[in-house]
Write an enzyme that holds these catalytic residues in place. Structure first.
Site, short mmCIF file in Angstrom:
data_model
loop_
_atom_site.label_atom_id
_atom_site.label_comp_id
_atom_site.label_asym_id
_atom_site.label_seq_id
_atom_site.Cartn_x
_atom_site.Cartn_y
_atom_site.Cartn_z
N GLY A 1 -7.22 -1.34 2.15
CA GLY A 1 -6.48 -0.44 3.05
C GLY A 1 -6.23 -1.06 4.42
N PHE A 2 -7.13 -1.89 4.87
CA PHE A 2 -7.00 -2.42 6.23
C PHE A 2 -7.49 -3.86 6.32
CE2 PHE A 2 -7.75 2.10 6.21
CZ PHE A 2 -6.66 2.57 6.92
N GLY A 3 -6.91 -4.58 7.26
CA GLY A 3 -7.39 -5.92 7.55
C GLY A 3 -8.55 -5.83 8.53
N GLY A 4 -9.21 -6.95 8.75
CA GLY A 4 -10.24 -7.04 9.78
C GLY A 4 -11.55 -6.36 9.48
N ASP B 1 -10.59 -11.23 -1.60
CA ASP B 1 -9.72 -10.63 -0.58
C ASP B 1 -10.52 -9.66 0.29
OD1 ASP B 1 -7.61 -9.58 0.85
OD2 ASP B 1 -6.61 -8.64 -0.86
N GLY B 2 -10.63 -10.03 1.58
CA GLY B 2 -11.26 -9.12 2.54
C GLY B 2 -12.45 -9.73 3.25
N GLY B 3 -12.33 -9.84 4.56
CA GLY B 3 -13.46 -10.30 5.37
C GLY B 3 -13.82 -11.76 5.22
N MET C 1 -1.56 -2.27 -4.13
CA MET C 1 -2.58 -1.23 -3.97
C MET C 1 -1.86 0.11 -4.03
SD MET C 1 -4.71 -3.19 -1.02
CE MET C 1 -3.30 -4.23 -0.66
N MET D 1 0.85 -1.21 0.00
CA MET D 1 0.00 0.00 0.00
C MET D 1 0.87 1.25 0.00
SD MET D 1 -2.80 -1.09 2.84
CE MET D 1 -3.53 -2.73 2.88
N GLY E 1 -6.67 -12.74 6.30
CA GLY E 1 -5.70 -12.12 7.21
C GLY E 1 -6.06 -12.41 8.64
N SER E 2 -7.05 -11.66 9.15
CA SER E 2 -7.37 -11.80 10.56
C SER E 2 -7.91 -13.19 10.91
CB SER E 2 -8.33 -10.70 11.01
OG SER E 2 -9.30 -10.48 10.03
C1 DX5 Z 1 -7.05 -5.22 2.44
C2 DX5 Z 1 -6.03 -6.27 2.06
C3 DX5 Z 1 -6.38 -7.65 2.51
C4 DX5 Z 1 -6.52 -7.78 4.01
C5 DX5 Z 1 -7.40 -8.96 4.30
O1 DX5 Z 1 -6.75 -4.03 1.79
O2 DX5 Z 1 -5.88 -6.31 0.66
O3 DX5 Z 1 -5.46 -8.60 2.02
O4 DX5 Z 1 -5.31 -7.95 4.64
O5 DX5 Z 1 -7.54 -9.04 5.68
P1 DX5 Z 1 -8.81 -9.68 6.36
O6 DX5 Z 1 -8.86 -11.12 5.96
O7 DX5 Z 1 -8.58 -9.48 7.82
O8 DX5 Z 1 -10.01 -8.92 5.85
ZN ZN Z 2 -4.74 -8.02 -0.40
#
Ligand code: DX5
Ligand code: ZN
Length: 219
Positions: free
Chosen positions: A146-149, A177-179, A72, A41, A199-200
């Site tokens: 932008g963020f995990g979780g 990717d995401g959630g 990103m 990022m 991720g999380s």
């Molecule tokens: C978000 C990232 C994801 C993120 C996924 O911008 O591209 O890869 O880390 O994390 P979770 O699985 O926690 O949503």
């Molecule tokens: Zn990603």
């Protein structure tokens, strides 16, 4: 004849403990991860800053897993070569960020990597229709990057379904990717997804092998 459908799990290092990254990488590799997802990022395309090619190269030295680099960044063309040199297996760029998407996809492939294109939740599948015949992977963002979780955005499922229908004619894999959690991964898989970034759901669990096995069992 039975065809084997491969479903891959790619832990996102964004949720790892960066003070002991090599250990975290080793743990998820031993825990049965298929790919490693690295979120790059630039603080411009997304409201967060993470890592560059140096970290990709360092991670590369600590694992045999394919390194899935998710760029990103606003000018992906400036970074493709650096990530290829760093040892990326796959380089994914955003359709919203690349001015000449077709050219950049070809460039990634010329450098010996798999080429992915990603679309944000608000971007329609139609925006990448013309590159579907040449890409290796389509990454559907199921959260705003932008963020995990963050919480999975449900309407992105229909984009996976549409891509899955289009896939018959082409060769690309579909990645989400995401959630992603054990409670929604089954539905995402049914929609036609091949690769699940998490991720999380993996790094917030102490027992990574159990976290990955739980996700796999729910596919
Ligand atoms: C978000 C990232 C994801 C993120 C996924 O911008 O591209 O890869 O880390 O994390 P979770 O699985 O926690 O949503
Ligand atoms: Zn990603």
């Amino acid at each position: 004849m039975l065809s084997v459908i491969m479903k891959l799990i790619a832990p996102s290092l964004l949720s790892a403990d960066f003070s002991k990254l090599a250990l975290e990488v080793g743990e998820v590799e031993a825990a049965g991860a298929d790919w490693l997802h690295l979120d790059v990022m630039d603080g411009h395309f997304v409201p967060n800053l993470t890592v560059g090619p140096l970290v990709a190269e360092a991670v590369r030295k600590h694992t045999k897993l394919p390194l899935d680099c998710h760029l990103m960044v606003s000018r992906p063309e400036d970074w493709i070569e650096h990530f290829a040199k760093a040892g990326a297996h796959c380089i994914t760029i955003h359709a919203e960020a690349a001015k000449h998407l077709h050219r950049q996809v070809a460039r990634i492939q010329e450098l010996g990597c798999k080429a992915g294109v990603s679309i944000n939740p608000a971007t329609p599948v139609s925006q990448i229709e013309e590159v579907l015949p040449i890409v290796d992977l389509v990454l559907v963002m199921s959260v705003n990057p932008g963020f995990g979780g963050q919480k999975f955005i449900e309407p992105t499922l229909s984009k996976i379904e549409r891509l899955s229908q289009a896939k018959g004619k082409h060769k690309f894999l579909i990645e989400v990717d995401g959630g992603v959690t054990a409670s929604n991964i089954g539905r995402i898989s049914k929609a036609g997804c091949d690769i699940f970034v998490a991720g999380s759901a993996i790094f917030s669990e102490k027992d990574r092998a159990r976290a990955i096995a739980t996700l796999r069992a729910a596919i």
